[in-house]
Design a protein around this motif. Structure first.
Motif, short mmCIF file in Angstrom:
data_model
loop_
_atom_site.label_atom_id
_atom_site.label_comp_id
_atom_site.label_asym_id
_atom_site.label_seq_id
_atom_site.Cartn_x
_atom_site.Cartn_y
_atom_site.Cartn_z
N CYS A 3 -5.33 5.10 0.19
CA CYS A 3 -4.12 4.34 0.54
C CYS A 3 -3.50 4.88 1.83
N GLU A 4 -3.41 6.19 1.92
CA GLU A 4 -2.80 6.81 3.10
C GLU A 4 -3.57 6.47 4.37
N ALA A 27 -5.21 8.04 -3.67
CA ALA A 27 -3.98 8.08 -2.86
C ALA A 27 -4.32 8.31 -1.39
N GLU A 28 -5.35 9.12 -1.13
CA GLU A 28 -5.78 9.37 0.24
C GLU A 28 -6.34 8.11 0.89
N HIS A 86 1.08 4.17 -2.74
CA HIS A 86 0.91 5.57 -2.33
C HIS A 86 2.06 6.42 -2.86
N ARG A 87 3.30 5.91 -2.76
CA ARG A 87 4.47 6.65 -3.28
C ARG A 87 4.40 6.78 -4.80
N PHE A 120 1.73 6.94 -6.66
CA PHE A 120 0.76 8.00 -6.97
C PHE A 120 1.41 9.37 -6.86
N HIS A 121 2.09 9.63 -5.75
CA HIS A 121 2.63 10.96 -5.51
C HIS A 121 3.80 11.28 -6.44
N VAL A 129 0.84 -1.20 0.00
CA VAL A 129 0.00 0.00 0.00
C VAL A 129 0.88 1.25 0.00
N ALA A 130 1.93 1.24 0.82
CA ALA A 130 2.84 2.39 0.89
C ALA A 130 3.54 2.60 -0.45
N GLU A 180 -5.94 11.57 -6.75
CA GLU A 180 -5.52 12.09 -5.45
C GLU A 180 -6.39 11.50 -4.34
#
Length: 744
Positions: A428-429, A425-426, A384-385, A387-388, A380-381, A422
Motif C-alpha cells: 500500500c505504501e 501494508a508496504e 495503510h493507516r 493496518f498500522h 489506499v492511504a 506488514e
C-alpha cells in the motif's frame, strides 16, 4: 575418463630434478599436483558424445536408433560451458534431444567435481519427465549413480502441525469432516506429503489450511520437526547433486541470495555452483511474476481469518490463544475492532479500484492517468493507516506475554501473520509514491471470482463477481538476472527450442540481462531440428481471409475453422490469442455440431491436465485454447495432425506491463515494435508452430488464418524463423483440397 595430463601425484618422485633443494622439490611437486587437480575438474566432450553415437550405449538400447549430429554438437557446447565456467544460450530445435545433451555433461561434472547442479524448468510435465525418465536413463547410459531429487514449492507439501491444528477445530467444519478424515488417513500413510500423490479430489480451500508455508514454519521449535516432510526433503536436497526445480522455486532461492539472508535458515535450496534453465524462453515472464508485489482481498482476509473467525457461534483463532497468554488482555478487543477497520477500509479500497477501472479489465498508473487517482489513493492511504493502527494494538498484546511463553508455537505463528500483514501494508505504501519509482510499473486488474472463492465464508453474495488486484511489477528483470544469476554462478546453461528471432539471440539477451556479459563469458549457438519438416509438414495460409482488423475477420474465422476441422477429420489444436474469439468460435461450432461430429474440448471448461488427457485419448478430438496452450503441449501421433493458428500472437498493446516497457523503449528514441512487440510475437509463434511435430514420425498441417504473414512486410520475418517447410498460399477451398490429400 581420459586424462590429458601426463603427471600424476603417485609418480611425482620420478620427475628428474637434479640437485634441487628439498623444499624446491616439494614446491615443484605441489605445483604439478595443483595442475593435475585443476585438470581433474574438466570433463571430456569426446568421451561423453560416445554415449550418443552409433555403437554407443544409447544405440544398444533402441532397435531404430539414429545418431543425431545436432545433439552431439549441443553436448559439446554444454561441456565447454562447464569446463570454462561460461553462460551458454543454446537454442535446440524440437527433436534434437536437448535433455540428454545437457544431462550427460551435468552428471559427469557433479560426479567428477563433487558439486551440485540445479536444473530449472517452466512446467511440471518437464520436471517429472526429467526426474522420472531422463535422469535415470542418462545415469544408466553412463554407469553412474548420482543422487537426484525433484523439488517443488513448500505449498505442495503437507504441514503436520497445521493439520494437527485443524483437527482441534474439526467440529467447526461439519460439512468437511469426511474429507478431513480421508486427508488424515492419507497423511498417516504418505512418505512424501506431496499433494500430487493424493489419490482423491481435495478442495483447494482445505489444502490451503494444511499446506506448508515458509513464513509459518516454526523450524526446530515445531513439535513435528523430526517427522516434517519439508525438513526431510531439505536433508535429501543437501545430500543430492542434481536438483530439479521449477522457475518459481529457483527465483525464490535467488531472492534469498540477493537479500543476503542465510540459506540454512531460509531453506530454499542448498548451495550450488551451476545452473541449467530448460524452457529458457519463459525466464523473463517467470522472473517478472516472481519479483512483482500484489495485493487483493483474499490475501488480506486470509491472514485476518487466521487471527480471528466465527463459525457456529464459536470464536476461534490465534488472537484468542494469545489473549490467554498475555498480561494485557485489554488489547484483544482493540485488535478485533481494528481488524474490522481493515475490512471496512478494504471494501472502500475495492470500490474505488473498480470505479477507476470502470468497464476495463486493467488500469495503469501513468502521468496521463494521475488526475484520476485521487479518490483511489485516499482509499489506499486509509487502508495503510488501518493496518498500522492494528499493528500498534497487536504488538501491545504480544508484548504482554511473558518471555518464557514467547517461544510457544502460537506466539511464533502470530508474529509470522504480523509480518505478512506488514508486507501488505508496504505494498500500500509503495502505491502512495508510485510516481517516484521509475523502475516499476504500478497497475491493477479486475479478476472474476472462482466457484471456490464464491463459497468462501469470508464473502457475502453482495460482494459481486469481480474483485481488483493491484500490482507493482519490475519494468525490467535484466539487472536482476545479471546480479542474481549470471554473476552468481560459475556455469549457466539456458536452452529452449525458441530463443532466436530474426536478429538472432539479441532479443533474448537484452530482455534477460545477457548484454552485461563479456564476450569471453558468453556462448550463443543454435542447433536445428533433425525432423523432416519439408516432407512431413505443410504451412497453409488462406489468401482470401480478411485481415484481423476487419469487422469480417471473426465471422470468417468461425466458418473457415469449421471447414478446416472437417478436412482434417478433427485431430486439431486451434490456438487463439483471446478468450472472446475462442468463446465465439466454440459457440459457432456447437451451433453447427451436425456438421462436425468430433469431440470438442474448450479451454476453461475443464482444467489443463484433463483437457490434454482427453485430447490425447480421443484420437479425432478438437481442442480450442489460448495463450497457455501455445507451449508445453506435447501430443505426438495421430491425435494432433492439424494446428490452426487464428492470429499472430502479438502482445496486447495496452496490457499494462507491456505498454510500460514499450514506452520505455520509445523514450530512448527506439522502436518498441521492432525491439519488443515483433520479436516477442515471433518467439510465441514459433512455440505454437512447434506443437505439431513432437516425434520424427509425426506429420500434419499448420494453418495460419492471419494473412498479415503475406500482406505485411514483417510477415517474412515470421516465415524466415520457421524450419524449411512446404508452403501453400491459396484460397480456402483450394487449401482444403490440398489438406485432405496430404493427410490421406
Amino acid at each position: 575418463m581420459v586424462r590429458t595430463s601426463g603427471f600424476h601425484p603417485d609418480n611425482r618422485g620420478s620427475i628428474p630434478l637434479g640437485d634441487v633443494k628439498t623444499d624446491c622439490i616439494e614446491m615443484y611437486n605441489q605445483f604439478f599436483f595443483y595442475l593435475f587437480a585443476m585438470d581433474t575438474r574438466y570433463i571430456d566432450a569426446a568421451y561423453l558424445s560416445h554415449f550418443l553415437k552409433t555403437g554407443g550405449s544409447l544405440d544398444s538400447q533402441f532397435d531404430y536408433f539414429e545418431q543425431r549430429d545436432s545433439q552431439i554438437a549441443l553436448l559439446e557446447k554444454v561441456t565447454s560451458a562447464f569446463n570454462n565456467k561460461q553462460v551458454a544460450v543454446l537454442e535446440a530445435g524440437t527433436g534434437v534431444g536437448k535433455s540428454f545433451a545437457y544431462l550427460l555433461p551435468a552428471l559427469a561434472w557433479v560426479e567428477k567435481n563433487d558439486e551440485r547442479v540445479v536444473i530449472s524448468t517452466g512446467t511440471i510435465n518437464l520436471q517429472q519427465q526429467l526426474f522420472e525418465k531422463d535422469i535415470p536413463q542418462a545415469q544408466k547410459l553412463m554407469g553412474l549413480s548420482v543422487k537426484a531429487l525433484l523439488l517443488k514449492g513448500r505449498q505442495n507439501y503437507l504441514c503436520k502441525r497445521r493439520l494437527h491444528d485443524l483437527l482441534q477445530e474439526k467440529d467447526l467444519f461439519s460439512e468437511e469432516i469426511e474429507e478431513i478424515d480421508v486427508l488424515v488417513e492419507w497423511a498417516n500413510e504418505t512418505k512424501t506429503g506431496d499433494k500430487s500423490h493424493i489419490p482423491f479430489m481435495l478442495r483447494e480451500g482445505l489444502w490451503q489450511r494444511v499446506q506448508s508455508e515458509s513464513d509459518a514454519c516454526l523450524g526446530i521449535k515445531c513439535p513435528f520437526y523430526e517427522s516434517c516432510f519439508v525438513m526431510k526433503l531439505r536433508k535429501e536436497a543437501n545430500e543430492s547433486q542434481i536438483l530439479v526445480v521449477n522457475h518459481h522455486l529457483l527465483f525464490a532461492d535467488i531472492e534469498t541470495r540477493l537479500n543476503g539472508l542465510p540459506f540454512d535458515e531460509n531453506g530454499v535450496l542448498p548451495a550450488y555452483t551451476s545452473l541449467i534453465f530448460d524452457e529458457a524462453h519463459g525466464i523473463e515472464d517467470s522472473a517478472t511474476s516472481f519479483f512483482s508485489s500484489s495485493l487483493n482481498r483474499f490475501t488480506v482476509l486470509k491472514q485476518l481469518s487466521l487471527l480471528a473467525r466465527s463459525r457456529k457461534n464459536t470464536h476461534t483463532g490465534l488472537l484468542f490463544s494469545l489473549d490467554v497468554l498475555s498480561n494485557s488482555p485489554e488489547y484483544l478487543q482493540e485488535c478485533l475492532v481494528k481488524m474490522q477497520d481493515i475490512k471496512t477500509a478494504l471494501t472502500h479500497f475495492e470500490t474505488e479500484a473498480l470505479e477507476l477501472m470502470e468497464k476495463d479489465y486493467a488500469f495503469r498508473f501513468t502521468a496521463g492517468t494521475a488526475f484520476r487517482l485521487r479518490s483511489f489513493l485516499e482509499a489506499v492511504a486509509n487502508l495503510h493507516r488501518a493496518f498500522h493502527s492494528f499493528f500498534t494494538s497487536f504488538r501491545a498484546l504480544i508484548q504482554g506475554i511473558d518471555e518464557e511463553d514467547k517461544s510457544l508455537p502460537s506466539v511464533w505463528e502470530g508474529k509470522q501473520i504480523y509480518k505478512r500483514l506488514e508486507y501488505m501494508a508496504e505494498v500500500c505504501e509503495s502505491f502512495l509514491d508510485w510516481d517516484q519509482q521509475e523502475d516499476y510499473v504500478f497497475w491493477m486488474e479486475k479478476r472474476r471470482l472462482s466457484f471456490a472463492q464464491n463459497k468462501n465464508e469470508l464473502f457475502s453474495k453482495e460482494d459481486g463477481q469481480s474483485y481488483p488486484v493491484i500490482h507493482k511489477t519490475p519494468l525490467s528483470i535484466a539487472k536482476t538476472m545479471n546480479t542474481g544469476v549470471f554473476s552468481q554462478f560459475e556455469t549457466v546453461i539456458c536452452t529452449s527450442a525458441t530463443l532466436q528471432t530474426s536478429s538472432g539471440f539479441s532479443f533474448w539477451l537484452q530482455r534477460n540481462g545477457g548484454q552485461y556479459l563479456s564476450k569471453e563469458r558468453l556462448i550463443c549457438a543454435a542447433f536445428p531440428s533433425n525432423f523432416n519438416y519439408r516432407e512431413n509438414a505443410v504451412l497453409a495460409i488462406p489468401t482470401d481471409m480478411p485481415l484481423p482488423d476487419s469487422p469480417l475477420f471473426q465471422a470468417s474465422v468461425e466458418k473457415n475453422v469449421l471447414k478446416l476441422l472437417q478436412a482434417s477429420e478433427g485431430r486439431a489444436l486451434v490456438l487463439f490469442t483471446s478468450f472472446e474469439s475462442l468463446r465465439s468460435t466454440a459457440s459457432y461450432l456447437r451451433d453447427n455440431s451436425h456438421l462436425l461430429i468430433y469431440p470438442l474440448l474448450v479451454q476453461g471448461e475443464a482444467d489443463r491436465f484433463n483437457l490434454l488427457k482427453q485430447f490425447k485419448e480421443k484420437k479425432d478430438s478438437i481442442l480450442l485454447a489460448t495463450s497457455s496452450f501455445w507451449e508445453g503441449v506435447d501430443v505426438p501421433g495421430d491425435s494432433l495432425s492439424h494446428v490452426i493458428i487464428v492470429k499472430l500472437p502479438f502482445a496486447v498493446p495496452n496490457e499494462p506491463v507491456f505498454a510500460a516497457r514499450s514506452e520505455a523503449i520509445e523514450k530512448q528514441g527506439r522502436s518498441s515494435f521492432a525491439e519488443l512487440s515483433l520479436p516477442g510475437a515471433i518467439i510465441a509463434f514459433r512455440q505454437g508452430f512447434g506443437r505439431l511435430m513432437r516425434r520424427n514420425t509425426d506429420r500434419g498441417i499448420i494453418t495460419v488464418l492471419d494473412r498479415r504473414l503475406l500482406a505485411k512486410s514483417y510477415g517474412r520475418l515470421f516465415l524466415a524463423s520457421l524450419p524449411e517447410t512446404r508452403q501453400l498460399f491459396s484460397p480456402t477451398e483450394d487449401l482444403i483440397f490440398e489438406i485432405k490429400s496430404f493427410l490421406k
